[in-house]
Write a protein that holds these residues in place. Structure first.
Motif, mmCIF file in Angstrom:
data_model
loop_
_atom_site.group_PDB
_atom_site.id
_atom_site.type_symbol
_atom_site.label_atom_id
_atom_site.label_comp_id
_atom_site.label_asym_id
_atom_site.label_seq_id
_atom_site.Cartn_x
_atom_site.Cartn_y
_atom_site.Cartn_z
ATOM 1 N N HIS A 114 0.873 -1.178 0.000
ATOM 2 C CA HIS A 114 0.000 0.000 0.000
ATOM 3 C C HIS A 114 0.907 1.223 0.000
ATOM 4 N N ILE A 115 0.778 2.063 -1.015
ATOM 5 C CA ILE A 115 1.646 3.236 -1.081
ATOM 6 C C ILE A 115 0.804 4.478 -1.356
ATOM 7 N N ARG A 116 1.314 5.612 -0.915
ATOM 8 C CA ARG A 116 0.623 6.887 -1.172
ATOM 9 C C ARG A 116 1.471 7.655 -2.187
ATOM 10 N N ILE A 117 0.799 8.157 -3.223
ATOM 11 C CA ILE A 117 1.520 8.767 -4.338
ATOM 12 C C ILE A 117 0.881 10.090 -4.740
ATOM 13 N N ALA A 118 1.687 11.133 -4.872
ATOM 14 C CA ALA A 118 1.188 12.404 -5.429
ATOM 15 C C ALA A 118 1.401 12.390 -6.936
ATOM 16 N N THR A 119 0.390 12.794 -7.681
ATOM 17 C CA THR A 119 0.486 12.715 -9.143
ATOM 18 C C THR A 119 -0.611 13.521 -9.832
ATOM 19 N N LYS A 120 -0.347 13.858 -11.101
ATOM 20 C CA LYS A 120 -1.399 14.397 -11.973
ATOM 21 C C LYS A 120 -2.209 13.272 -12.593
ATOM 22 N N TYR A 121 -1.765 12.039 -12.408
ATOM 23 C CA TYR A 121 -2.331 10.891 -13.144
ATOM 24 C C TYR A 121 -2.869 9.820 -12.185
ATOM 25 N N PRO A 122 -3.917 10.121 -11.395
ATOM 26 C CA PRO A 122 -4.386 9.132 -10.421
ATOM 27 C C PRO A 122 -4.942 7.853 -11.053
ATOM 28 N N ASN A 123 -5.663 7.966 -12.155
ATOM 29 C CA ASN A 123 -6.260 6.757 -12.768
ATOM 30 C C ASN A 123 -5.182 5.810 -13.261
ATOM 31 N N LYS A 140 -4.154 13.854 -5.850
ATOM 32 C CA LYS A 140 -4.121 14.536 -7.144
ATOM 33 C C LYS A 140 -3.550 15.943 -6.987
ATOM 34 N N LEU A 141 -2.477 16.233 -7.720
ATOM 35 C CA LEU A 141 -1.940 17.591 -7.818
ATOM 36 C C LEU A 141 -1.974 17.998 -9.282
ATOM 37 N N ASN A 142 -1.883 19.300 -9.528
ATOM 38 C CA ASN A 142 -1.923 19.779 -10.915
ATOM 39 C C ASN A 142 -0.583 20.293 -11.406
ATOM 40 N N GLY A 143 0.423 20.321 -10.547
ATOM 41 C CA GLY A 143 1.751 20.776 -10.947
ATOM 42 C C GLY A 143 2.646 20.774 -9.721
ATOM 43 N N SER A 144 3.936 21.053 -9.935
ATOM 44 C CA SER A 144 4.916 21.095 -8.833
ATOM 45 C C SER A 144 4.848 19.839 -7.966
ATOM 46 N N ILE A 145 4.658 18.704 -8.606
ATOM 47 C CA ILE A 145 4.501 17.422 -7.902
ATOM 48 C C ILE A 145 5.738 17.118 -7.046
ATOM 49 N N GLU A 146 6.899 17.559 -7.572
ATOM 50 C CA GLU A 146 8.168 17.196 -6.939
ATOM 51 C C GLU A 146 8.325 17.772 -5.533
ATOM 52 N N LEU A 147 7.465 18.728 -5.159
ATOM 53 C CA LEU A 147 7.516 19.290 -3.808
ATOM 54 C C LEU A 147 6.966 18.322 -2.761
ATOM 55 N N ALA A 148 6.075 17.446 -3.187
ATOM 56 C CA ALA A 148 5.256 16.683 -2.234
ATOM 57 C C ALA A 148 6.059 15.812 -1.257
ATOM 58 N N PRO A 149 7.053 15.044 -1.708
ATOM 59 C CA PRO A 149 7.770 14.197 -0.747
ATOM 60 C C PRO A 149 8.545 15.001 0.294
ATOM 61 N N ILE A 157 6.171 9.869 -5.838
ATOM 62 C CA ILE A 157 5.385 10.582 -6.850
ATOM 63 C C ILE A 157 5.393 9.795 -8.155
ATOM 64 N N VAL A 158 4.408 10.078 -8.996
ATOM 65 C CA VAL A 158 4.440 9.650 -10.401
ATOM 66 C C VAL A 158 4.350 10.921 -11.228
ATOM 67 N N ASP A 159 5.379 11.151 -12.074
ATOM 68 C CA ASP A 159 5.368 12.377 -12.876
ATOM 69 C C ASP A 159 6.206 12.175 -14.128
ATOM 70 N N LEU A 160 6.186 13.190 -14.980
ATOM 71 C CA LEU A 160 6.985 13.151 -16.209
ATOM 72 C C LEU A 160 8.414 13.609 -15.928
ATOM 73 N N VAL A 161 9.338 12.980 -16.628
ATOM 74 C CA VAL A 161 10.749 13.376 -16.561
ATOM 75 C C VAL A 161 11.233 13.596 -17.978
ATOM 76 N N ASP A 162 11.890 14.730 -18.172
ATOM 77 C CA ASP A 162 12.514 14.999 -19.472
ATOM 78 C C ASP A 162 14.026 14.977 -19.262
ATOM 79 N N THR A 163 14.594 16.086 -18.809
ATOM 80 C CA THR A 163 16.047 16.128 -18.573
ATOM 81 C C THR A 163 16.422 15.500 -17.231
ATOM 82 N N GLY A 164 15.493 15.398 -16.309
ATOM 83 C CA GLY A 164 15.795 14.907 -14.962
ATOM 84 C C GLY A 164 16.164 16.030 -13.999
ATOM 85 N N ALA A 165 16.220 17.259 -14.500
ATOM 86 C CA ALA A 165 16.666 18.388 -13.669
ATOM 87 C C ALA A 165 15.718 18.647 -12.494
#
Ligand code: PRP
Length: 214
Positions: A114-123, A140-149, A157-165
């Motif tokens: 059982h895990i708790r995850i912040a994300t724009k993509y709950p489904n 459910k968050l709409n942005g700045s997901i990386e702040l949550a932990p 979190i579950v989010d998009l990564v491009d450069t990883g920055a």
């Protein structure tokens, strides 16, 4: 009507549209107007600019006939009214699970139940974990997901990564990849029938533009 997403994807999409002969009026992409719809050089085609998640909604309900949207958004909504005939091969990024770097050394994903995850993509997140027997409680968050932990909202979190920055700047590391993401052309299924010649013409022109970019 073609719905385009706002944000960093625009810079990649405009050259593709240009190759397909879609030339927005000068005001598009500037802050010179608060107008949200724009003419193109083709009197038969208008553009609208909306948030990426809303591109799918406008097209699913037929308010726009065509749209450009990430495969991440398509997977989150799974609208049956949307037909996605073309991978535009731009907007490449990855959807990942990430957690605080200090936690990664001792954490074993195989032991999660059982895990708790912040994300724009709950489904999408719930379905991804349910498939391996893990219950994901999503915030459910709409942005700045990386702040949550860091702030204790959740540990992962579950989010998009491009450069990883963004992950790095917020002391997060990738645990696993959920999906590779690219932008797709989407078409309203009803419009495919009622405006068949026009929609097919745009699909063909964009397909040629994608091929020309290879
Ligand atoms: C996206 C995504 C990440 C970031 C990843 O957010 O949600 O936060 O880009 O890119 P990187 O790996 O190159 O750092 P975006 O900037 O689109 O804004 P958002 O927080 O409003 O979603």
């Amino acid at each position: 009507v073609l719905a385009l997403p706002k944000g960093r994807i625009v810079a990649e999409v405009l050259p593709l549209l240009a190759r397909a002969g879609i030339v927005p009026e000068a005001a598009f992409g500037t802050n010179a107007t608060r107008r949200l719809w724009f003419d193109t050089a083709d009197p038969g085609l208008k553009l609208i600019r909306v948030r990426s998640f809303d591109v799918a909604t406008f097209v699913a309900f037929g308010a726009a006939h065509l749209g450009i949207v990430g495969s991440d958004v398509l997977a989150e909504f799974a609208y049956s009214e949307l037909y996605a005939p073309l991978d535009l091969r731009v907007g490449r990024c990855r959807m990942v699970v990430a957690e605080l770097a200090e936690m990664r050394e001792t954490d074993d994903p195989a032991g999660w139940s059982h895990i708790r995850i912040a994300t724009k993509y709950p489904n999408l997140t719930r379905a991804y974990f349910a498939a391996r027997g893990v219950q994901a409680e999503c915030i459910k968050l709409n942005g700045s997901i990386e702040l949550a932990p860091r702030l204790g909202l959740c540990r992962r979190i579950v989010d998009l990564v491009d450069t990883g920055a963004t992950l790095k700047a917020n002391d997060l590391v990738e645990v696993e990849q959920i999906a590779a993401v690219t932008s797709r052309l989407i078409v309203n299924r009803a419009a495919m029938k009622t405006r068949s010649a026009e929609t097919h013409r745009w699909i063909d022109r964009l397909a040629e533009a994608v091929d020309a970019a290879r």
